[in-house]
Design an enzyme around this catalytic site. Structure first.
Site, PDB file in Angstrom:
ATOM      1  N   ASP A   1      16.043  30.642-104.508  1.00 54.36           N
ATOM      2  CA  ASP A   1      14.972  31.619-104.569  1.00 54.36           C
ATOM      3  C   ASP A   1      13.671  30.818-104.605  1.00 54.36           C
ATOM      4  OD1 ASP A   1      13.733  34.208-104.963  1.00 54.36           O
ATOM      5  OD2 ASP A   1      13.459  33.634-107.062  1.00 54.36           O
TER       6      ASP A   1
ATOM      7  N   ASP B   1       9.947  31.993-105.779  1.00 58.98           N
ATOM      8  CA  ASP B   1       9.078  32.196-106.942  1.00 58.98           C
ATOM      9  C   ASP B   1       9.903  32.168-108.224  1.00 58.98           C
ATOM     10  OD1 ASP B   1       7.088  32.538-105.054  1.00 58.98           O
ATOM     11  OD2 ASP B   1       7.191  34.725-105.111  1.00 58.98           O
TER      12      ASP B   1
ATOM     13  N   SER C   1       4.574  34.830-110.382  1.00 56.95           N
ATOM     14  CA  SER C   1       3.362  35.597-110.671  1.00 56.95           C
ATOM     15  C   SER C   1       3.672  37.073-110.517  1.00 56.95           C
ATOM     16  CB  SER C   1       2.225  35.215-109.723  1.00 56.95           C
ATOM     17  OG  SER C   1       1.129  36.089-109.911  1.00 56.95           O
TER      18      SER C   1
ATOM     19  N   CYS D   1      16.254  48.602 -96.918  1.00 54.39           N
ATOM     20  CA  CYS D   1      16.764  47.553 -96.035  1.00 54.39           C
ATOM     21  C   CYS D   1      17.995  46.906 -96.660  1.00 54.39           C
ATOM     22  CB  CYS D   1      15.689  46.491 -95.803  1.00 54.39           C
ATOM     23  SG  CYS D   1      15.263  45.586 -97.304  1.00 54.39           S
TER      24      CYS D   1
ATOM     25  N   ASP E   1      16.133  33.042-110.540  1.00 51.38           N
ATOM     26  CA  ASP E   1      15.625  33.272-111.890  1.00 51.38           C
ATOM     27  C   ASP E   1      15.687  34.739-112.288  1.00 51.38           C
ATOM     28  OD1 ASP E   1      13.487  33.910-110.051  1.00 51.38           O
ATOM     29  OD2 ASP E   1      12.115  33.911-111.764  1.00 51.38           O
TER      30      ASP E   1
END
Length: 184
Positions: free
Chosen positions: A12, A14, A21, A102, A131
């Site tokens: 992954d 971010d 964020s 989707c 995460d």
């Protein structure tokens, strides 16, 4: 493994490679790597692993940034990994919003299926690092080895998991990399 026998690791973005964020990473300037993540990818790729990124980026659907801005962020990420001596072998993105239905938005397995098709490989047993719960669920849906890191949303996710023995937990991507290299 891919068609040439190389091992795949799915990451992954971010919260695993770069800081998380809640307001979305909207520009290359906002893309800040987590300590040790670039070296971790470099160590894996130097050891022969293929490192691919599978990331939900609904900020496109929400109008927070464009596909071109996302490409600029990914150019920065690739350059940073290359500067550390590694490489990103593929980036797979779901640009859709959470209500679009989707099959590529994690926790659905569509991005992982795209990785399998692109590399001519099954992800069964391949490490997939995330995460968030949705990362782990997408990995499990294709039989991948779901690995949670405590960076990003990982500590909160770990609390919600309780005692799911099928999920391995590491402090960060560097710890995952070290464990995978020891196993090799």
């Amino acid at each position: 493994m891919d068609a040439n026998g190389r091992r795949l690791v799915v990451l992954d973005r971010d919260g695993v490679i770069n800081r998380e964020s809640r307001d979305f990473i909207r520009s290359p300037e906002e893309w800040i790597p987590l300590p040790g993540s670039l070296d971790a990818i470099a160590e894996l790729t130097r050891a022969g692993w293929l490192a691919v990124v599978a990331t939900n980026q609904s900020g496109i659907a929400r109008g927070f940034f464009t596909a071109e801005e996302l490409q600029a962020i990914h150019r920065k990420m690739r350059s940073a990994v290359e500067a550390a001596g590694g490489r990103v072998d593929g980036i797979f993105v779901c640009p859709h919003g959470p209500d679009e239905g989707c099959d590529c938005r994690k926790p659905k397995p569509g991005l992982f299926r795209q990785v399998e098709a692109a590399f001519g490989a099954s992800l069964v047993g391949a490490p997939a690092v995330g995460d968030s719960l949705r990362d782990l669920q997408a990995a499990q849906a294709v039989g991948a080895r779901a690995i949670l890191v405590r960076t990003g949303n990982g500590i909160e996710t770990e609390r919600r998991l309780a005692t799911d023995a099928a999920i391995e937990v590491f402090d960060d991507l560097a710890a995952v990399s070290a464990a995978l290299l020891r196993e090799q």
